[in-house]
Design a protein around this motif. Structure first.
Motif, short mmCIF file in Angstrom:
data_model
loop_
_atom_site.label_atom_id
_atom_site.label_comp_id
_atom_site.label_asym_id
_atom_site.label_seq_id
_atom_site.Cartn_x
_atom_site.Cartn_y
_atom_site.Cartn_z
N HIS A 106 30.62 -18.20 2.20
CA HIS A 106 29.63 -19.03 2.89
C HIS A 106 29.44 -18.49 4.30
O HIS A 106 30.40 -18.08 4.96
CB HIS A 106 30.11 -20.48 2.94
CG HIS A 106 29.24 -21.38 3.78
ND1 HIS A 106 29.67 -21.95 4.96
CD2 HIS A 106 27.95 -21.78 3.62
CE1 HIS A 106 28.69 -22.68 5.47
NE2 HIS A 106 27.64 -22.59 4.70
N THR A 135 26.87 -18.38 -0.70
CA THR A 135 26.14 -19.60 -0.39
C THR A 135 25.52 -19.46 1.00
O THR A 135 25.68 -18.43 1.65
CB THR A 135 27.04 -20.84 -0.47
OG1 THR A 135 28.13 -20.70 0.45
CG2 THR A 135 27.62 -21.03 -1.88
N ASN A 136 24.83 -20.46 1.45
CA ASN A 136 23.95 -20.38 2.62
C ASN A 136 24.52 -19.60 3.80
O ASN A 136 25.64 -19.85 4.24
CB ASN A 136 23.61 -21.79 3.09
CG ASN A 136 22.71 -22.51 2.12
OD1 ASN A 136 23.11 -22.79 0.99
ND2 ASN A 136 21.51 -22.83 2.56
N VAL A 235 24.37 -16.55 -6.52
CA VAL A 235 23.95 -17.16 -5.25
C VAL A 235 23.69 -18.65 -5.47
O VAL A 235 23.00 -19.04 -6.42
CB VAL A 235 22.66 -16.51 -4.71
CG1 VAL A 235 22.25 -17.15 -3.39
CG2 VAL A 235 22.84 -15.01 -4.53
N TRP A 237 22.25 -22.00 -3.16
CA TRP A 237 21.56 -22.16 -1.88
C TRP A 237 21.05 -23.58 -1.68
O TRP A 237 20.34 -24.13 -2.52
CB TRP A 237 20.39 -21.20 -1.81
CG TRP A 237 20.18 -20.58 -0.46
CD1 TRP A 237 19.24 -20.92 0.47
CD2 TRP A 237 20.93 -19.49 0.10
NE1 TRP A 237 19.35 -20.12 1.58
CE2 TRP A 237 20.38 -19.22 1.38
CE3 TRP A 237 22.01 -18.72 -0.35
CZ2 TRP A 237 20.88 -18.23 2.21
CZ3 TRP A 237 22.49 -17.73 0.48
CH2 TRP A 237 21.94 -17.48 1.75
N ASP A 241 18.26 -26.12 4.44
CA ASP A 241 18.87 -25.35 5.53
C ASP A 241 17.75 -24.79 6.40
O ASP A 241 16.98 -23.94 5.95
CB ASP A 241 19.70 -24.21 4.92
CG ASP A 241 20.47 -23.42 5.95
OD1 ASP A 241 20.16 -23.54 7.15
OD2 ASP A 241 21.39 -22.68 5.56
N SER A 244 19.16 -20.87 7.67
CA SER A 244 19.28 -19.85 6.63
C SER A 244 18.62 -20.38 5.35
O SER A 244 19.27 -20.58 4.34
CB SER A 244 20.75 -19.53 6.37
OG SER A 244 21.43 -19.29 7.57
N LEU A 249 17.02 -16.60 1.36
CA LEU A 249 17.26 -16.54 -0.08
C LEU A 249 16.30 -15.58 -0.76
O LEU A 249 16.70 -14.75 -1.60
CB LEU A 249 17.14 -17.94 -0.69
CG LEU A 249 17.27 -18.02 -2.21
CD1 LEU A 249 18.60 -17.47 -2.69
CD2 LEU A 249 17.07 -19.46 -2.69
N ARG A 263 19.64 -23.19 -7.05
CA ARG A 263 19.10 -23.87 -5.87
C ARG A 263 19.55 -25.32 -5.86
O ARG A 263 19.55 -25.99 -6.89
CB ARG A 263 17.58 -23.80 -5.85
CG ARG A 263 17.01 -22.41 -5.56
CD ARG A 263 15.49 -22.44 -5.65
NE ARG A 263 14.87 -21.22 -5.13
CZ ARG A 263 14.70 -20.11 -5.84
NH1 ARG A 263 15.10 -20.08 -7.11
NH2 ARG A 263 14.13 -19.04 -5.29
N HIS A 269 22.91 -26.66 5.08
CA HIS A 269 23.62 -25.40 5.32
C HIS A 269 25.06 -25.41 4.82
O HIS A 269 25.63 -24.35 4.55
CB HIS A 269 23.61 -25.09 6.82
CG HIS A 269 24.24 -23.78 7.17
ND1 HIS A 269 23.65 -22.57 6.89
CD2 HIS A 269 25.43 -23.49 7.78
CE1 HIS A 269 24.44 -21.59 7.31
NE2 HIS A 269 25.52 -22.12 7.86
#
Length: 298
Positions: A106, A135-136, A235, A237, A241, A244, A249, A263, A269
């Motif tokens: 992260h 992640t984010n 990933v 996300w 956020d 980011s 993404l 997603r 975030h």
């Protein structure tokens, strides 16, 4: 443990300190004899962020390693080092040398993961990298919407701004990156401040921001790793956020169209704090998925 909240002190009691490259690093090793999963936290926080997904990972029989990067959380916070993500990647290598590992990362940890992916491409990595889940983060910094504070901290005024850091400022900054549906709680804000301020970490927050410079200077290497690393890449996300967000993404997907993307439209975030059940579910799926060509596929 002076200054830590009761919750953080209890967390500290579940781990230990290991000396890595001359510094004490807080390490928590749990789980079974399954695949090794290494959790790489973000800025300006610590491995404490992952506490909510640990039960799900441990229930799979995985061996789980969570630790605090140098300068963060409960690890040493020297004032005389350059907090390069290459140094943090060295710590990862030392902790798991010779083993086969999956990385779940992260924020800042995503860029540490890209450095490790680049080393794997270079054939210099000292462990077997079997998969990466990000992640984010602002890992593709050209697409990120950095806050004014983030920009100032990485510039000449960084040391001055660091002197002005306070619990109120940190809570405000953190609250701004949580989603409206899952806002920062008072307890979480207290915990995060106690970890940041432990052993004077709040006084070096500008030094800890060095990685945002590296994201620019080493963009070709690190974004190239996302593009060219051939391993299993996942990933997750949070769509709320504002730093980011979707542009980052989309840049990751453009670099690596093979990425397995999940997603979370309602999360911000810190998805692993906001909804550990959802993030834990993805982490378990990632951990259990066998890489193509493994013997269990036949």
């Amino acid at each position: 443990m002076s200054g830590l909240t009761t919750r953080v002190a209890e967390w500290a009691a579940t781990g230990r300190w290991e000396t890595v490259n001359g510094h004490r690093i807080f390490v928590r090793r749990t789980g079974g004899d399954g695949p090794l999963v290494v959790l790489l936290h973000g800025y300006p926080s610590s491995s404490y962020d992952w506490r909510g997904i640990l039960p799900a990972l441990e229930s799979t029989g995985a061996s789980v390693l969570a630790f605090d990067f140098l300068g963060f959380g409960l690890s040493d916070k020297p004032t005389d080092v350059v907090y390069s993500l290459k140094t943090q990647a060295d710590i990862v290598e030392t902790l798991i040398a010779g083993q086969l590992a999956l990385l779940i990362a992260h924020d800042l940890g995503d860029s540490v993961a890209t450095e490790l992916m680049a080393r794997d491409i270079d054939r210099s990595l000292t462990f077997i990298l079997n998969g990466v889940m990000m992640t984010n983060s602002s890992v593709v910094i050209g697409k990120a919407n950095l806050t004014a504070a983030q920009k100032l901290l990485r510039g000449r005024l960084g040391p001055l701004l660091a002197r002005l850091i306070s619990p109120k400022v940190i809570r405000k900054q953190l609250a701004g990156v949580f989603s409206a549906e899952h806002p920062l709680t008072k307890d979480e804000g207290d915990d995060q401040w106690s970890l940041l301020a432990y052993n004077g970490g709040d006084k070096i927050i500008d030094k800890l921001s060095y990685f945002n410079r590296e994201r620019v200077e080493l963009a070709d290497r690190w974004e190239g790793a996302i593009r060219n690393w051939p391993g299993r890449f996942s990933v997750g996300w949070g769509g709320q956020d504002h730093i980011s967000g979707e542009p980052v993404l989309n840049a990751i997907i453009s670099l690596n169209p093979r990425a397995d993307v999940t997603r979370w439209p309602e999360l911000g975030h810190f998805p692993q704090i906001e909804d550990p059940t959802a993030v834990g579910r993805l982490a378990v799926t990632f951990t259990k998925t066998k890489p193509p060509g493994s013997s269990s596929d036949s």
